[in-house]
Design a protein around this motif. Structure first.
Motif, short mmCIF file in Angstrom:
data_model
loop_
_atom_site.label_atom_id
_atom_site.label_comp_id
_atom_site.label_asym_id
_atom_site.label_seq_id
_atom_site.Cartn_x
_atom_site.Cartn_y
_atom_site.Cartn_z
N SER A 21 36.91 56.39 45.31
CA SER A 21 37.05 56.06 43.88
C SER A 21 38.48 55.59 43.59
O SER A 21 38.69 54.63 42.83
N PHE A 22 39.46 56.27 44.19
CA PHE A 22 40.85 55.85 44.00
C PHE A 22 41.11 54.50 44.67
O PHE A 22 41.87 53.67 44.14
N LEU A 23 40.50 54.25 45.82
CA LEU A 23 40.69 52.97 46.50
C LEU A 23 40.21 51.82 45.63
O LEU A 23 40.80 50.73 45.66
N ASN A 24 39.14 52.04 44.87
CA ASN A 24 38.68 51.00 43.95
C ASN A 24 39.77 50.63 42.96
O ASN A 24 39.93 49.45 42.61
N VAL A 25 40.52 51.64 42.50
CA VAL A 25 41.63 51.39 41.59
C VAL A 25 42.72 50.58 42.29
O VAL A 25 43.24 49.60 41.75
N VAL A 26 43.04 50.97 43.52
CA VAL A 26 44.09 50.27 44.28
C VAL A 26 43.69 48.82 44.52
O VAL A 26 44.50 47.90 44.36
N ILE A 27 42.45 48.61 44.92
CA ILE A 27 41.97 47.25 45.22
C ILE A 27 42.09 46.35 44.01
O ILE A 27 42.46 45.17 44.13
N TYR A 28 41.79 46.88 42.84
CA TYR A 28 41.84 46.07 41.62
C TYR A 28 43.27 45.92 41.09
O TYR A 28 43.68 44.81 40.69
N ARG A 29 44.03 47.02 41.09
CA ARG A 29 45.31 47.01 40.38
C ARG A 29 46.50 46.55 41.20
O ARG A 29 47.42 45.94 40.65
N LEU A 30 46.52 46.85 42.49
CA LEU A 30 47.71 46.53 43.27
C LEU A 30 48.05 45.04 43.24
O LEU A 30 49.22 44.69 43.04
N PRO A 31 47.09 44.12 43.42
CA PRO A 31 47.45 42.69 43.30
C PRO A 31 48.01 42.34 41.92
O PRO A 31 48.94 41.52 41.82
N LYS A 32 47.48 42.95 40.87
CA LYS A 32 47.98 42.65 39.53
C LYS A 32 49.39 43.22 39.35
O LYS A 32 50.22 42.60 38.67
N ILE A 33 49.65 44.38 39.93
CA ILE A 33 51.01 44.94 39.88
C ILE A 33 51.98 44.00 40.59
O ILE A 33 53.09 43.74 40.10
N MET A 34 51.56 43.46 41.74
CA MET A 34 52.41 42.52 42.47
C MET A 34 52.68 41.26 41.65
O MET A 34 53.81 40.76 41.61
N GLU A 35 51.65 40.75 40.98
CA GLU A 35 51.83 39.56 40.15
C GLU A 35 52.82 39.81 39.03
O GLU A 35 53.66 38.95 38.73
N ARG A 36 52.76 40.99 38.42
CA ARG A 36 53.70 41.33 37.35
C ARG A 36 55.12 41.45 37.89
O ARG A 36 56.09 41.04 37.22
N GLN A 37 55.25 42.01 39.09
CA GLN A 37 56.58 42.11 39.70
C GLN A 37 57.14 40.72 39.99
O GLN A 37 58.33 40.47 39.75
N TRP A 38 56.31 39.83 40.50
CA TRP A 38 56.77 38.46 40.78
C TRP A 38 57.17 37.75 39.49
O TRP A 38 58.19 37.05 39.46
N ALA A 39 56.39 37.94 38.42
CA ALA A 39 56.72 37.32 37.14
C ALA A 39 58.06 37.83 36.61
O ALA A 39 58.88 37.06 36.10
#
Length: 280
Positions: A21-39
């Motif tokens: 269940s937690f991995l589902n969160v990581v799979i969805y959110r981690l790329p978006k966190i990376m995009e925000r960091q790049w921005a």
């Protein structure tokens, strides 16, 4: 003794459901966190203020339905069971919930159960369970976004070296170290050869790091079986997607999911079984 091992495996499966269940969160959110960091980094380099947004990490904000914004209550977030009770739909707006969520939970549970059934309640079972969770996460993130985050690939590599040094895997430290070197350099050379010949990039640096991590966990001797299986399955899936018009824009298929799949196959059946599977 067998009964105790079975009980421990069942507990591991329950833990796997929760981790999944937690991995589902990581799979969805981690790329978006990376995009925000790049921005934010781009804004800082350009001298402008980073865009303001709500806190967004693996814990905040609480999970919610993306179409309607309904916050997921705790009893709507019980692994697999909630999906079945909700009949795969949001309780507020009725939009369909992806079947992948319970499948990830079940897959993690099965992998954790396998690890404890095979190695018992031991550090070896623990590290292989962590290995399988990391590969499952990486494979799905890469499939969705063509990204293989360093936040997972590098701990996977270093964790394998530590596990080898502590003798929690059956791979000697020297074989693990050379596995990392051979895994990274082999794909790095293929990347540059392909780019010099075609002028295109055939894979990303994340693939190099993931293959290096697999070399750590299985030793340099296992790299050929793993890359062969990943390549064969990748070609088959690519051809199938081409005929079904399922290829993305640019006609590419990420390689990371097939490396991850070959790594999980090697964990369950052993690297040499891969050669027998593909007829070599």
């Amino acid at each position: 003794m067998q009964e105790l091992r079975g009980f421990e495996a069942v507990l591991a499966g329950i833990l796997g459901l929760l981790i999944g269940s937690f991995l589902n969160v990581v799979i969805y959110r981690l790329p978006k966190i990376m995009e925000r960091q790049w921005a934010a980094e781009c804004a800082e380099m350009s001298g402008s203020s980073p865009p303001k947004s709500e806190s967004f990490n693996l814990m905040l904000p609480p999970s919610r339905c993306q179409p309607c914004g309904h916050q997921i209550r705790w009893y709507e977030n019980i692994p697999v069971l909630s999906y079945l009770l909700l009949r795969g739909q949001c309780s507020a707006c009725g939009v369909s919930i992806s079947l992948r969520y319970p499948l990830v939970e079940l897959g993690t549970a099965i992998l954790f159960t396998f690890c404890v059934w095979t190695w018992g309640s031991s550090p070896t079972a623990l590290v292989w369970a962590a290995f399988s969770a990391a590969l499952l996460t990486l494979g799905l993130i890469d499939w969705d976004t063509t990204l293989l985050p360093d936040d997972i690939t590098l701990p996977l590599l270093w964790g394998g070296l530590v596990a080898s040094a502590l003798q929690w895997t059956n791979v000697p430290l020297s074989a693990a170290l050379w596995g990392a070197v051979a895994g990274y350099l082999s794909l790095w050379m293929i990347y540059w050869a392909f780019k010099l010949i075609t002028g295109k990039e055939g894979m990303g640096y994340g693939d190099f790091k993931l293959f290096a991590a697999l070399g750590v966990w299985f030793g340099w001797q296992a790299l050929i079986p793993i890359i062969l299986m990943a390549s064969v399955i990748g070609v088959m899936v690519g051809i199938a997607m081409k005929f079904s018009t399922g290829l993305r824009e640019g006609g590419y298929v990420p390689f990371g999911p097939f490396l991850a799949g070959a790594g999980l196959t090697a964990m369950v059946f052993g690297p040499q079984s891969i050669l027998r599977f593909i007829g070599l």
